[in-house]
Each structure stands twice: as C-alpha cells, then as structure tokens.
Design a protein around this motif. Structure first.
Motif, PDB file in Angstrom:
ATOM      1  N   ASP A 139      68.378  15.701  17.033  1.00  0.00           N
ATOM      2  CA  ASP A 139      67.518  14.525  17.021  1.00  0.00           C
ATOM      3  C   ASP A 139      67.915  14.157  18.616  1.00  0.00           C
ATOM      4  O   ASP A 139      68.448  13.579  18.972  1.00  0.00           O
ATOM      5  N   ASP A 170      71.821  15.579  13.691  1.00  0.00           N
ATOM      6  CA  ASP A 170      70.847  14.277  13.309  1.00  0.00           C
ATOM      7  C   ASP A 170      72.248  13.400  12.649  1.00  0.00           C
ATOM      8  O   ASP A 170      72.499  13.532  11.360  1.00  0.00           O
ATOM      9  N   ASP A 187      66.945  10.344  18.929  1.00  0.00           N
ATOM     10  CA  ASP A 187      67.151   8.727  18.682  1.00  0.00           C
ATOM     11  C   ASP A 187      68.515   8.503  17.854  1.00  0.00           C
ATOM     12  O   ASP A 187      68.782   9.209  16.360  1.00  0.00           O
ATOM     13  N   THR A 200      70.475  10.008  17.496  1.00  0.00           N
ATOM     14  CA  THR A 200      71.992  11.141  18.355  1.00  0.00           C
ATOM     15  C   THR A 200      72.368  11.231  19.567  1.00  0.00           C
ATOM     16  O   THR A 200      73.467  11.554  19.840  1.00  0.00           O
TER      17      THR A 200
HETATM   18 MG   LIG Z   1      68.392   9.144  14.442  1.00  0.00          MG
END
Ligand SMILES: [Mg+2]
Length: 195
Positions: free
Chosen positions: A9, A155, A11, A13
C-alpha cells in the motif's frame, strides 16, 4: 512458476499522508493568497468520496477548485516544485529495495483517484516499483487482476477478502496486533522475518 509478489500500500504505509495535507494547503495558500486556507484545512473531511465501507479517498482536485478556482492540472507543477523539498516517506521504506533479492517482485497497490495518487507518487520519485492505482477493494482487485499471484499484501489498513494465496500483513506503526491470525508488523523491516 512466476515469482511471488509483495503488494505494498502507499498512503500511510510508505507515505506520510497526514504530514502532507497541512503543507499542501499552506502551499496552496502561497500560490493563491486570496484563498481561505484555514477553512479549507478544516473542511478536508467533507471532501472524501466513500466507495465502499472503509474505502474512501480525498477529492483534492475538486476541493482545490472549490477553494481557489484553479484546476489541479494548472496547479500541480507549482505545488510539486514547492513540495519536492520535503521527504514524506517513512524512515523504514528503504527496506523494500531488499525484497527483490529475496525472490519477490514488489508492486505498489494504492487506492484513490488517479490524479492525486500520481501527484503523491511524483513526490516520492525513489519508488520506481510498478504500481496499480485502483478505486475498488484490494481483495477484489487482486482476485480479478492477479488470479495466479502468491505473496503478501502489506497495508496500514485491514484488507478483508484477500485471495487465499496472498497473505494479509497489517502494518500498525502504533504496535497494535490483530486479534485474528494474520501477520502484524509495526515497521516494514519486520516483514523480513517472514520472507
Ligand atoms: Mg494506507
């Protein structure tokens, strides 16, 4: 047999999304001094589109147009130029460069509108990994587009409904562990013990 894949992932992460937003709006304020930036910051939460359940994304281009009258396409190069001096990545992201040597392909799998996701990816040119930008739940996407893939999905959010061959890895940087039997890590480096 093809190599296993680690889907990562983007954002929250790899990318510190919450650190971007105030700086992004401050920069909008520099470029468009007539705009009411404080109100814009307070109203970020009103500009999310919910796709399904917890899958929602920030409609920054629409919010920008509402606040400034400017199109995102016009503003983007100016915003990138001013924001590119900041590093929005987490300190542990370099570890993903080690994973190909351990036998894995790495792909960034990010949920959100394509223009804004691409904007954030342009702020992190060190990530040269192939990427998929999607607007559907990740498990559904992977089942349709990577039916033969095996590996991991890393994630900061939980991903119910992963295909059976892709292990869900929950990155919780606060150190919480999942109540069910999935891999939970508090830094990307901790994934290495499972590779
Ligand atoms: Mg995220």
């Amino acid at each position: 047999m093809s190599r296993p894949i680690i889907f990562v992932d983007f954002d929250r992460t790899l990318f510190q999304t919450d650190a971007l937003f105030p700086l992004l709006w401050d920069t909008v304020g520099e470029l468009y001094p007539q705009a009411d930036i404080q109100t814009a910051k307070n109203e970020v939460g009103k500009w999310y589109e919910i796709i399904e359940g917890d899958y929602k994304h920030y409609l920054f281009p629409q919010h920008l147009l509402h606040v400034t009258g400017a199109n995102f396409d016009q503003a983007e190069p100016l915003l990138l130029e001013r924001l590119s001096k900041h590093d929005f990545t987490y300190p542990d992201v370099g570890v993903i460069n080690h994973w190909p040597a351990k036998g894995y392909d790495v792909r960034i799998l990010t949920f959100g509108g394509e223009p804004f996701q691409k904007f954030k990816l342009k702020l992190t040119p060190q990530f040269i990994e192939p990427r998929d930008i999607i607007l559907e739940p990740k498990g559904t996407f992977l089942a349709h587009h990577y039916p033969d893939a095996a590996g991991f999905m890393v994630d900061d959010k939980r991903n119910p409904g992963m295909p059976a061959t892709i292990k869900e890895v929950w990155l919780n940087r606060q150190g919480k562990t999942a109540e069910d039997a999935i891999i939970t890590i508090s830094s990307l480096e901790q994934l290495e013990e499972f590779l």
